[in-house]
Design a protein around this motif. Sequence first.
Motif, PDB file in Angstrom:
ATOM      1  N   VAL A 166       0.921  -1.122   0.104  1.00 43.01           N
ATOM      2  CA  VAL A 166       0.046  -0.034  -0.049  1.00 43.01           C
ATOM      3  C   VAL A 166       0.859   1.091   0.064  1.00 43.01           C
ATOM      4  O   VAL A 166       0.622   2.340  -0.684  1.00 43.01           O
ATOM      5  CB  VAL A 166      -1.041  -0.121   1.207  1.00 43.01           C
ATOM      6  CG1 VAL A 166      -1.783   1.490   1.336  1.00 43.01           C
ATOM      7  CG2 VAL A 166      -2.088  -1.124   1.064  1.00 43.01           C
ATOM      8  N   ASP A 167       1.810   1.166   0.831  1.00 44.58           N
ATOM      9  CA  ASP A 167       2.938   2.483   0.873  1.00 44.58           C
ATOM     10  C   ASP A 167       3.580   2.685  -0.407  1.00 44.58           C
ATOM     11  O   ASP A 167       3.598   3.817  -0.891  1.00 44.58           O
ATOM     12  CB  ASP A 167       3.881   2.101   1.907  1.00 44.58           C
ATOM     13  CG  ASP A 167       3.539   2.349   3.283  1.00 44.58           C
ATOM     14  OD1 ASP A 167       2.226   2.753   3.410  1.00 44.58           O
ATOM     15  OD2 ASP A 167       4.180   1.992   4.278  1.00 44.58           O
ATOM     16  N   SER A 168       3.851   1.401  -1.286  1.00 45.46           N
ATOM     17  CA  SER A 168       4.358   1.607  -2.537  1.00 45.46           C
ATOM     18  C   SER A 168       3.638   2.300  -3.552  1.00 45.46           C
ATOM     19  O   SER A 168       4.005   3.067  -4.360  1.00 45.46           O
ATOM     20  CB  SER A 168       4.882   0.345  -2.966  1.00 45.46           C
ATOM     21  OG  SER A 168       5.936  -0.154  -2.083  1.00 45.46           O
ATOM     22  N   LEU A 169       2.238   1.917  -3.508  1.00 43.09           N
ATOM     23  CA  LEU A 169       1.322   2.492  -4.494  1.00 43.09           C
ATOM     24  C   LEU A 169       1.074   4.032  -4.048  1.00 43.09           C
ATOM     25  O   LEU A 169       0.731   4.711  -5.211  1.00 43.09           O
ATOM     26  CB  LEU A 169      -0.098   1.860  -4.282  1.00 43.09           C
ATOM     27  CG  LEU A 169      -0.007   0.186  -4.699  1.00 43.09           C
ATOM     28  CD1 LEU A 169      -1.455  -0.550  -4.571  1.00 43.09           C
ATOM     29  CD2 LEU A 169      -0.051   0.276  -6.302  1.00 43.09           C
ATOM     30  N   THR A 170       1.227   4.071  -2.632  1.00 45.38           N
ATOM     31  CA  THR A 170       0.779   5.387  -2.419  1.00 45.38           C
ATOM     32  C   THR A 170       1.928   6.443  -2.753  1.00 45.38           C
ATOM     33  O   THR A 170       1.970   7.631  -3.311  1.00 45.38           O
ATOM     34  CB  THR A 170       0.704   5.691  -0.806  1.00 45.38           C
ATOM     35  OG1 THR A 170      -0.254   4.845  -0.372  1.00 45.38           O
ATOM     36  CG2 THR A 170       0.704   7.117  -0.429  1.00 45.38           C
ATOM     37  N   ALA A 171       3.273   6.063  -2.782  1.00 48.27           N
ATOM     38  CA  ALA A 171       4.415   6.632  -3.177  1.00 48.27           C
ATOM     39  C   ALA A 171       4.257   6.994  -4.700  1.00 48.27           C
ATOM     40  O   ALA A 171       4.734   7.950  -5.374  1.00 48.27           O
ATOM     41  CB  ALA A 171       5.615   5.780  -2.857  1.00 48.27           C
ATOM     42  N   ALA A 172       3.866   5.887  -5.446  1.00 47.35           N
ATOM     43  CA  ALA A 172       3.527   6.115  -6.991  1.00 47.35           C
ATOM     44  C   ALA A 172       2.903   7.239  -7.308  1.00 47.35           C
ATOM     45  O   ALA A 172       3.124   8.249  -8.146  1.00 47.35           O
ATOM     46  CB  ALA A 172       3.331   4.600  -7.537  1.00 47.35           C
TER      47      ALA A 172
END
Length: 300
Positions: A166-172
Motif C-alpha cells: 500500500v505504501d508503494s502504491l501511495t508513493a507512486a
Amino acid sequence: MVASDILVVDFAQKDNVLKLYPEPPLLSSDRSGWDGIQLQYHRHQPHKLAENYSKQHRIIIHDRSPSPPLVEEMIEHRFQTKQFSYGDVTVVPANVLNSACWNTEYEFITLSFEPSTFARYTFDLTDVADVEFIPNFSKPDPLIHSIGVALKSELEFSPVGSRLYVDSLTAALMTHLLRHYWAQKPIAQTGITALPKRRLRQIIDYIHQHLDQDLALAELAAIVQMSPSYFSSLFKQSTGLAPHQYVIQCRIERAKKLLLQGELTIAEVAHTLGFTHQSHLSRHFKRLVGVTPKAFLKSQ
C-alpha cells in the motif's frame, strides 16, 4: 450561499462522509491501518452534493456503472458537465470549493490524504518550498485509475493488507501528482540514480531481519534518510524490484528453506513470515516458484 452554509468535510473523521453522501461507503479503509491515505468505494443513486470543501486533498476515480452517468462538476465556481467514462479522474485539492450532481446510479472510488502526507512522501523530490495543487475536472488518467483499483483490490483481498505494498502504491501516486498536478514543475534530482552499496546493504540486512513484520515504506526510507517516494525509486533502480516485490521474494525464499526443514506446517510458515494467512503465502509461492507449497514439498 453564505460561507456558514458550506460544508467542511474531514475525511479523517469516520462519520463525516455522511455529511456529503446519502449513504455510507460500501468499502472503506478506516480500519485497515493504512498510513496517510484513505480509500472509500461508493455507490449512490442520483444525488446532488452540497457545496463543500474538505480538509484533505481528494481524488475521485469514476468506476463502472450500469450506464455512464451525466455529471455536473463545480470547482471554485467553474462548471463542467460531462458523461463520465470508466477510469476518469477528478482532482480536488484541500480547501477548494466544489460540488457535483449526477443523473443515474453511480459508482466511484475516493482517495483522500492530508497535505502533510504529500510533503512527507516527496520532500526530497523537489527543491520548491511551496507548490500549489491544481484542481482538475474529470479527465482520463490511466495511472491514477490503476493505482486506485489496485488499492481497492488489496482492501477487498485483505482488510489489513500489506503495508509495504500500500505504501508503494501511495508513493507512486504522490510522485505522479507532483509531476502532473502541481503548479510548479519539480526540479528533478540529479547525480544519484541508485542507492549507494553501503545503504543498499543496510536496507537488505534490515529486511532479512524483519521478514516476519509488516514492513512500511516510510520505515525503510527512514533508515537511509530519504522520502518514501525517492527511496522507492532508487531501490528499484538498484535491485530491479519495487520494495514490496523484493520483500515478497525474500519471504518466499525463506519459506522454501523452512518447508524443507519440515519442522513447521505450511500455515505456521505463513504466520512466521508475516503473511496474512496460508492462502496468501500459497498465492505468492505459486507465482514465484511455479507450484504450490504442497507440490513443492512433494517434488523434494
